[in-house]
Design an enzyme around this catalytic site. Structure first.
Site, PDB file in Angstrom:
ATOM      1  N   ASP A 150       0.765  -1.263   0.040  1.00 28.58           N
ATOM      2  CA  ASP A 150      -0.005   0.166  -0.043  1.00 28.58           C
ATOM      3  C   ASP A 150       0.862   1.341   0.103  1.00 28.58           C
ATOM      4  OD1 ASP A 150      -2.665   1.342   0.100  1.00 28.58           O
ATOM      5  OD2 ASP A 150      -1.901   1.756   2.237  1.00 28.58           O
ATOM      6  N   GLU A 157       1.609   0.325  -5.031  1.00 31.24           N
ATOM      7  CA  GLU A 157       0.806   1.134  -5.350  1.00 31.24           C
ATOM      8  C   GLU A 157       1.415   2.565  -5.695  1.00 31.24           C
ATOM      9  OE1 GLU A 157      -3.777   3.021  -3.761  1.00 31.24           O
ATOM     10  OE2 GLU A 157      -1.845   2.654  -2.459  1.00 31.24           O
TER      11      GLU A 157
END
Length: 620
Positions: free
Chosen positions: A333, A362
């Protein structure tokens, strides 16, 4: 009697002193790792007043680190010569009888653990928000002692009760749809006061959230998925934790989290979200620091990866989960937010242990230059090497949506998609990138495309044919939408139909689906299952032709297999002239539509129905 009393007192005394240790992390480790050193975090009241030691021929305690907080010890061991089994760590004080030992276990690694394979362009990944997928175990819907215990399916931001067993129980559905990997949003405990169903505010990095199940449930999911040829990808967060993490009540050091001084004074410093500071040669030091050290939101303390004790802790935590769950990959993330040198170190440490592993990061940017910067083999002008095997392809996602929504004029519409794919020259390895129509943080693709059924099939079908790793969000196959509140995260993560007892619509069985939902599910199933065994899609050459008259044609070619992808935005049927595609060499060859299964011959023209996607193959 005296002897009995003495033994009872001795036991009680040992228990009392043993309880001085409240936590040891990681809770176990493995022999045979390439990294010879192991760091243990020891937590307990005034534990630093004890002197730890190890009396073991093959295990050496090489360093003891004490911090400003007397409740922590960090022990560094050399276990390069260790064999599996348990060993004792002794804790003692001079002149005191209240010494005690702690038994720590070194396990044997899973067979072929070092050679485990990650995900690649042959994979199609199913992204699941567990709380919203299926509730198989109602006994864990409410767990006493946690801050949020309410279950309310009518509230998009409350917990709905989905769990790990809900995923496990529907592995057959996932497999039959044609998916080869599962990525679930985090299932580690988020003991927050509200809206913690999503999983990104972790409050213990070694504990599964009991509302999702147990560690054994998580292991069972991985094992059963592996038996079905499905890889399990874990969503991890190195950048931040939840504000109710147990660390935040008793921080290990004075710089464990960023802007810690301000936090202790009651102030939260939020990131500026200027991710370009990672690459910008003109960026100010002020902007750089605020980007990387500011908190993502006030409820998510930003971890200081420049603290070497924490850095080692985070690396070991990732490896512990890989080994424990037999993972087939990690999704990381908010990849650009932590210290980028640490992220290179983190990914490098994982790849040292698992050379064939996969990690996708990400980077929510639609600029290919920013996304490409994080690829493992990128030749960046600042010399940065990330060790990241995959990045999320937000640029391609955006051009697909924009291109399908725009009217066909010079330089817009399908041309935008064509030119978006042409940007692959900026990536070191385009086929390692992960492309997707939508995810848990953005509007559903059906919503983004104005609930246009044909366009949705075009978007999903096209991206599944690209030289990419593919990811599909749960519910896309049955046209889930957030049109009532576009962009609303709670609605984006809506319940999967049929995941709860009593649901009137059941997408697992097809009960009460609309005609379009049934058709979309069937379309995806056929495309995914063809893709699963297509070498041309996995690793073939890509050739595409500039769009003309509202039609865009792309080819994937390997050996005797050619896949043809045709996007037609015309509202009426079109007679496509095939003369300009001669270089592909399909003249006179038999081709089959992989959806309708209709067989034809590649001649001079091809009749296309009105707006939609056509996928043909020479492989039958």
């Amino acid at each position: 009697m005296k002897n009995s009393c003495f033994l009872i007192l001795l036991f009680l005394g040992f228990s009392l002193y043993a309880q001085k240790i409240e936590r040891v992390e990681p809770p176990n480790w493995w022999v045979g790792m390439n990294e010879p050193q192991l760091e243990l975090l020891i937590y307990g009241e005034n534990i630093s007043s004890y002197t730890p030691s190890v009396n073991h021929a093959n295990i050496q305690l090489i360093e003891v680190k004490r911090t400003e907080n007397k409740n922590y010890l960090f022990l560094n061991f050399d276990i390069s010569k260790a064999s599996l089994g348990k060993f004792k760590i002794s804790f003692s004080k001079k002149g005191r009888r209240n010494n005690f030992t702690y038994e720590y276990e070194l396990k044997e690694r899973t067979k072929n653990s070092k050679n485990r394979e990650g995900f690649d362009s042959s994979d199609a990944i199913y992204l699941i928000t567990p709380d919203r997928f299926a509730n198989a175990d109602t006994s864990n819907d409410k767990v006493k002692g946690l801050r949020e215990i309410t279950i309310n399916r009518k509230d998009d931001y409350a917990r709905h009760g989905g769990d790990l067993k809900g995923i496990t129980n529907h592995l057959d559905y996932i497999q039959k749809m044609g998916f080869t990997a599962i990525w679930s949003t985090p299932v580690l405990i988020n003991d927050m006061k509200q809206s913690s169903y999503h999983g990104y505010a972790i409050t213990d990095l070694y504990e599964v959230d009991p509302r999702f199940g147990t560690l054994e449930d998580y292991i069972a999911l991985s094992k059963k998925a592996t038996e079905k040829g499905i890889k399990l990808i874990m969503d991890q967060v190195e950048n931040h934790i939840g504000s109710e993490h147990w660390w935040m009540k008793d921080l290990p050091t004075s710089n464990w989290v960023n802007f810690q001084k301000e936090f202790l004074q009651g102030t939260t410093v939020i990131t500026n979200h200027r991710r370009t500071t990672n690459q910008d040669r003109y960026a100010s030091e002020f902007d750089k620091r605020l980007m990387n050290e500011g908190w993502f939101v006030s409820a998510m303390p930003d971890l200081n990866q420049n603290n070497p004790l924490l850095a080692k802790y985070l690396i070991q935590n990732s490896i512990w989960w890989i080994e424990t769950l037999n993972l087939g990959g990690i999704r990381q993330d908010t990849y650009p937010y932590p210290d980028k040198e640490f992220m290179s170190q983190w990914a490098g440490a994982i790849m040292l242990e698992y050379p064939n592993f996969s990690i996708v990061g990400e980077e929510w940017s639609t600029n290919p230059l920013l996304v490409g910067y994080w690829q493992k083999d990128a030749e960046n002008k600042d010399g940065y090497r990330s060790n990241l095997t995959s990045t999320m392809d937000f640029p391609m996602q955006k051009v697909i949506v924009d291109g399908l929504n725009e009217e066909e004029t010079w330089g817009t519409g399908l041309v935008k998609i064509y030119e978006g794919l042409a940007n692959d020259f900026s990536y070191s390895k385009p086929n390692t990138m992960m492309v997707f129509p939508d995810n848990h943080d953005m509007s559903r693709i059906y919503t983004q495309l104005g609930e246009d059924f044909a366009k949705t099939k075009m978007a999903v079908g096209y991206l599944l044919m690209l030289p990419r790793i593919s990811q599909i969000y749960y519910g896309t196959e049955v046209l889930l939408s957030d049109a009532a509140k576009p962009g609303d995260h709670g609605l984006i993560r809506t319940d999967f139909p049929g995941g709860w007892k009593g649901d009137k619509v059941n997408a697992f069985t097809g009960k009460n689906l609309t005609k379009n939902q049934t058709e979309m599910q069937s379309f995806l199933k056929k495309v995914l299952n063809y893709r699963k065994n297509s070498e041309a899609i996995h690793s073939g050459k890509t050739v595409h032709f500039g769009p003309e008259n509202g039609v865009y044609v792309l080819f994937r070619v390997k050996k005797d297999e050619t896949v043809v992808v045709i996007l037609n935005k015309n509202e009426t049927p079109v007679e496509l002239n095939l003369e300009r595609f001669k270089e592909i060499g399909l003249q006179g060859k038999t081709i089959q539509n992989i959806v309708s299964e209709k067989i034809n011959t590649w001649q001079k023209t091809l009749k296309l129905n009105s707006k939609g996607i056509t996928i043909l193959t020479t492989k039958m």
